[in-house]
Design a protein around this motif. Sequence first.
Motif, PDB file in Angstrom:
ATOM      1  N   UNK A   1      -4.139  -0.831 -12.431  1.00 55.21           N
ATOM      2  CA  UNK A   1      -4.725   0.487 -12.547  1.00 55.21           C
ATOM      3  C   UNK A   1      -6.213   0.388 -12.279  1.00 55.21           C
ATOM      4  N   UNK A   2      -6.731   1.389 -11.646  1.00 59.31           N
ATOM      5  CA  UNK A   2      -8.160   1.427 -11.388  1.00 59.31           C
ATOM      6  C   UNK A   2      -8.924   1.808 -12.643  1.00 59.31           C
ATOM      7  N   UNK A   3     -10.202   1.539 -12.615  1.00 59.70           N
ATOM      8  CA  UNK A   3     -11.019   1.897 -13.772  1.00 59.70           C
ATOM      9  C   UNK A   3     -10.962   3.396 -13.996  1.00 59.70           C
ATOM     10  N   UNK A   4     -10.873   3.802 -15.243  1.00 59.28           N
ATOM     11  CA  UNK A   4     -10.857   5.216 -15.583  1.00 59.28           C
ATOM     12  C   UNK A   4      -9.484   5.856 -15.438  1.00 59.28           C
ATOM     13  N   UNK A   5      -8.502   5.094 -14.961  1.00 60.39           N
ATOM     14  CA  UNK A   5      -7.158   5.641 -14.827  1.00 60.39           C
ATOM     15  C   UNK A   5      -6.339   5.271 -16.052  1.00 60.39           C
ATOM     16  N   UNK A   6      -5.348   6.071 -16.316  1.00 63.99           N
ATOM     17  CA  UNK A   6      -4.455   5.791 -17.441  1.00 63.99           C
ATOM     18  C   UNK A   6      -3.041   5.627 -16.899  1.00 63.99           C
ATOM     19  N   UNK A   7      -2.183   5.061 -17.741  1.00 65.19           N
ATOM     20  CA  UNK A   7      -0.787   4.959 -17.350  1.00 65.19           C
ATOM     21  C   UNK A   7      -0.234   6.343 -17.087  1.00 65.19           C
ATOM     22  N   UNK A   8       0.550   6.447 -16.049  1.00 69.58           N
ATOM     23  CA  UNK A   8       1.148   7.736 -15.735  1.00 69.58           C
ATOM     24  C   UNK A   8       2.104   8.148 -16.852  1.00 69.58           C
ATOM     25  N   UNK A   9       2.873   7.204 -17.317  1.00 71.23           N
ATOM     26  CA  UNK A   9       3.811   7.430 -18.407  1.00 71.23           C
ATOM     27  C   UNK A   9       3.685   6.253 -19.373  1.00 71.23           C
ATOM     28  N   UNK A  10       3.859   6.467 -20.636  1.00 73.30           N
ATOM     29  CA  UNK A  10       3.786   5.378 -21.601  1.00 73.30           C
ATOM     30  C   UNK A  10       4.844   4.316 -21.318  1.00 73.30           C
ATOM     31  N   UNK A  11       5.975   4.725 -20.759  1.00 73.44           N
ATOM     32  CA  UNK A  11       7.038   3.764 -20.448  1.00 73.44           C
ATOM     33  C   UNK A  11       6.653   2.820 -19.312  1.00 73.44           C
ATOM     34  N   UNK A  12       5.600   3.119 -18.559  1.00 73.06           N
ATOM     35  CA  UNK A  12       5.180   2.255 -17.450  1.00 73.06           C
ATOM     36  C   UNK A  12       4.891   0.836 -17.928  1.00 73.06           C
ATOM     37  N   UNK A  13       4.371   0.694 -19.131  1.00 76.16           N
ATOM     38  CA  UNK A  13       4.015  -0.632 -19.632  1.00 76.16           C
ATOM     39  C   UNK A  13       5.256  -1.515 -19.765  1.00 76.16           C
ATOM     40  N   UNK A  14       6.419  -0.915 -19.962  1.00 73.56           N
ATOM     41  CA  UNK A  14       7.655  -1.684 -20.078  1.00 73.56           C
ATOM     42  C   UNK A  14       8.016  -2.383 -18.772  1.00 73.56           C
ATOM     43  N   UNK A  16       5.678  -3.311 -16.478  1.00 72.30           N
ATOM     44  CA  UNK A  16       4.532  -4.073 -16.011  1.00 72.30           C
ATOM     45  C   UNK A  16       4.729  -5.531 -16.392  1.00 72.30           C
ATOM     46  N   UNK A  17       4.414  -6.434 -15.474  1.00 72.34           N
ATOM     47  CA  UNK A  17       4.595  -7.857 -15.749  1.00 72.34           C
ATOM     48  C   UNK A  17       3.952  -8.246 -17.069  1.00 72.34           C
ATOM     49  N   UNK A  18       4.699  -8.940 -17.896  1.00 68.72           N
ATOM     50  CA  UNK A  18       4.244  -9.383 -19.226  1.00 68.72           C
ATOM     51  C   UNK A  18       3.729  -8.222 -20.080  1.00 68.72           C
ATOM     52  N   UNK A  19       4.201  -7.022 -19.799  1.00 70.86           N
ATOM     53  CA  UNK A  19       3.751  -5.799 -20.496  1.00 70.86           C
ATOM     54  C   UNK A  19       2.237  -5.641 -20.422  1.00 70.86           C
ATOM     55  N   UNK A  20       1.639  -6.199 -19.364  1.00 72.19           N
ATOM     56  CA  UNK A  20       0.208  -6.071 -19.152  1.00 72.19           C
ATOM     57  C   UNK A  20      -0.640  -7.047 -19.950  1.00 72.19           C
TER      58      UNK A  20
END
Length: 67
Positions: A1-14, A16-20
């Motif tokens: 994600x770029x600076x100042x951006x947020x996850x589009x959906x909270x489930x996105x972290x699931x 993401x490699x190693x949950x980010x």
Amino acid sequence: MGRGQRLREQDDVKTTEESGCIPGADPEKVSSRARERGLPQLGTMGSGNHFLEIQRVDEIYDPLSPM
């Protein structure tokens, strides 16, 4: 994600490699040069020969078969 951006959906972290967050990683070990080089790549696929293919499913013929 770029600076100042947020996850589009909270489930996105699931998905993401190693949950980010890589267990045992020590951010203090990252050199200032590495940070300098990586900063412009945040929110991108990075440098090099990378590509992204996006597909859309129009119809599901067999919902029980693995995707």
